[in-house]
Design an enzyme around this catalytic site. Structure first.
Site, PDB file in Angstrom:
ATOM      1  N   ARG A 110       0.854  -1.195   0.000  1.00 52.04           N
ATOM      2  CA  ARG A 110       0.000   0.000   0.000  1.00 52.04           C
ATOM      3  C   ARG A 110       0.885   1.239   0.000  1.00 52.04           C
ATOM      4  NH1 ARG A 110      -5.004   1.593   4.061  1.00 52.04           N
ATOM      5  NH2 ARG A 110      -3.400   1.529   5.695  1.00 52.04           N
ATOM      6  N   ASP A 162      -4.483   2.873  13.966  1.00 48.36           N
ATOM      7  CA  ASP A 162      -3.637   3.564  13.006  1.00 48.36           C
ATOM      8  C   ASP A 162      -4.167   4.978  12.850  1.00 48.36           C
ATOM      9  OD1 ASP A 162      -5.811   3.499  11.270  1.00 48.36           O
ATOM     10  OD2 ASP A 162      -4.891   2.130   9.832  1.00 48.36           O
TER      11      ASP A 162
END
Length: 543
Positions: free
Chosen positions: A174, A456
């Site tokens: 990613r 996150d």
């Protein structure tokens, strides 16, 4: 001008405009080879200016929402939504993605994730990585070693050794969102897009080895807000495939639908990327944050406590079902969202965690999703068991579930207000989570276990944006207190003291909790909502 049109002199001039301004870090010679720099230079020369225009268009669109407009399906792309077309196809090793694990490009994390009982590991340069220059460079080195199968790690304190097993999970990288810069590399005197940095380096160093072993250069693309941004990525992929004499569609991507504007353009995003795309993913936490951010000036769309905004809420259920229906109509996989829980140490607590995970994953599987995300290897077996049950023997996915009998999902459903309470306990929890996460992030750690969840950047974004919205719209908590800037500041002081007690005086003193509190206060009491906390956070991280 494309790479094919460039003369040798122009190519040399282009590379000369690329300048690494970051201090020398270990692994730099291995990553920044002449070939890698050539590719990165050409991408910057061709696509940086267009990206800046796309980011400006985001701001223009948001101003319309701030003035009262609501997101909706685009009238001028109706033919795409109603057309009879499909994506190019899904490679064999991406057909079965029933459980994926995500995590940063830390060496030990990569090994444990690839060895877990999952089909795919998403190696993350984005929301779970605090992008220090050292981590960005070392992350590329770690992935190069992982692709070649010779990655290992030994814990110096315990002596424990980690290495890859025989048949590891499929690797997908990613890249960073389009809004994030990599300030340690400049092109023509400007910091380059982090997305191009991550993409070019991972592709260049690994595409040949990946193809040789029957896989390929696979990517997750985060935080798209329009099909025009997807078109930009399609141009990047096409140019790279041509440059390296690869068949069209060799590069494959999965796009996260994690912004509110993007949910209205899923068909269009798939269409623009139809040669390269294989799936869309429900990035639920960023999606909730985007709902707040996009509708921040709409007093009838204020969310309650974060813990009450679950996937069975009407606007999130509609989002999940529409993604499945859209993907399967076009021959693409529909990936579910993150189970952010981490296993508890005591048996009773762990049983509660697994019960919550089961409920969440069963909902996704019933909706027709082809797979799901977990943040911890300890949840992989539970998620795998549920998707095994729903997908069944002899199937790799649920592409056969078309949801054709569903009534059309309208814009009003995707924008439906969410009921629930705003509580003092919830507000204080938001403050502590944001404090602890921001402190970790500006200290160089972007993936943090807090109160039983693997947090996150997305969850910290929800925490601070919710309070900002409550202040702006003068909301009352369930106990009758009016949410004001002063109330937030008072709570921030109190919760900072509570965090000190939780982490201990020594960790607090050696940490960056005071700096985190200052940043949290600045972005939460600002008159305008800061787009991403990682933007001011990155300035602090790299000062």
């Amino acid at each position: 001008m494309t790479q094919a049109d460039m003369t040798n002199e122009q190519k040399a001039q282009t590379q000369g405009q690329l300048n690494i301004v970051g201090a020398h870090v270990e692994g730099q010679q291995q990553v920044f080879t002449e070939g890698a720099l050539n590719l990165l230079s050409v991408l910057c020369a061709n696509y940086m200016d267009e990206l800046e225009s796309l980011l400006e268009a985001r701001g223009e669109r948001q101003r319309k929402f701030d003035q009262g407009e609501l997101p909706d399906f685009l009238p001028h792309t109706r033919e795409v939504r109603e057309g009879n077309w499909q994506v190019r196809g899904i490679p064999a090793d991406l057909q079965d993605r029933r459980v994926e694990i995500t995590g940063p490009v830390d060496r030990k994390m990569i090994i444990n994730a690839l060895n877990a009982n999952v089909k795919v590991f998403m190696a993350d340069f984005e929301d779970s990585l605090s992008p220090t220059w050292e981590k960005v460079v070392q992350g590329q080195v770690n992935l190069m070693d992982a692709v070649r199968g010779d990655i290992s790690f030994t814990n110096e304190q315990t002596g424990k050794h980690y290495q890859l097993k025989e048949d590891p999970a499929v690797l997908i990288a990613r890249v960073r969102g389009l809004h994030l810069k990599e300030k340690h590399i400049e092109f023509a005197g400007k910091p380059i897009p982090g997305a191009l940095c991550d993409f070019a380096l991972y592709f260049y160093h690994n595409y040949h080895q990946l193809l040789a072993k029957g896989s390929g250069p696979y990517f997750y693309i985060p935080k798209l807000e329009s099909h025009l941004e997807a078109r930009w990525w399609a141009k990047v992929f096409r140019m790279v495939e041509e440059r390296f004499c690869l068949a069209p569609g060799t590069i494959k991507c999965t796009c996260l639908i994690e912004t509110l504007p993007a949910v209205f353009e899923m068909d269009e995003i798939l269409f623009e990327l139809k040669d390269n795309i294989v799936a869309l993913n429900c990035g639920r936490w960023d999606y909730i944050f985007s709902y707040i951010k996009t509708l921040k000036n709409h007093p009838d769309r204020i969310l309650p406590d974060r813990q009450q905004v679950t996937m069975d809420k009407p606007f999130l259920s509609a989002y999940s079902r529409l993604l499945v229906k859209t993907c399967h109509k076009r021959g693409a996989l529909a990936m579910g969202g993150m189970a952010a829980f981490i296993p508890a140490k005591d048996e009773a607590g762990n049983a509660q965690v697994l019960t919550k995970v089961r409920g969440d994953k069963e909902l996704e599987a019933r909706n027709g999703h082809d797979g799901t995300w977990v943040a911890h290897p300890g949840l992989a077996d539970t998620a795998m068991g549920i998707f095994n049950e729903y997908i069944g023997e002899g199937h790799a996915n649920q592409l056969h579930i078309t949801r054709d009998v569903d009534a059309p999902i309208l814009a009003a459903e995707l924008l439906a207000p969410c009921d629930g309470e705003r509580t003092e306990e919830g507000m204080r929890l938001n403050i502590r989570i944001a404090l602890r996460y921001i402190e970790a992030w500006i200290s160089g750690n972007g993936c943090v276990p807090i109160y039983g969840l693997m947090e996150d950047a997305a969850t910290a974004e929800i925490s601070r944006a919710s309070i900002w919205q409550w202040i702006q719209h003068e909301q009352y908590l369930s106990n009758g207190k009016l949410v004001t800037k002063q109330l937030f500041k008072d709570m921030l002081v109190q919760e900072l003291a509570n965090v000190k007690e939780e982490v201990g005086a020594e960790a607090f003193t050696h940490g960056k909790f005071t700096q985190a509190a200052v940043l949290l206060e600045q972005i939460t009491t600002a008159d305008e909502l800061v787009d991403f906390l990682t933007l001011p956070g990155y300035r602090m991280l790299t000062e």
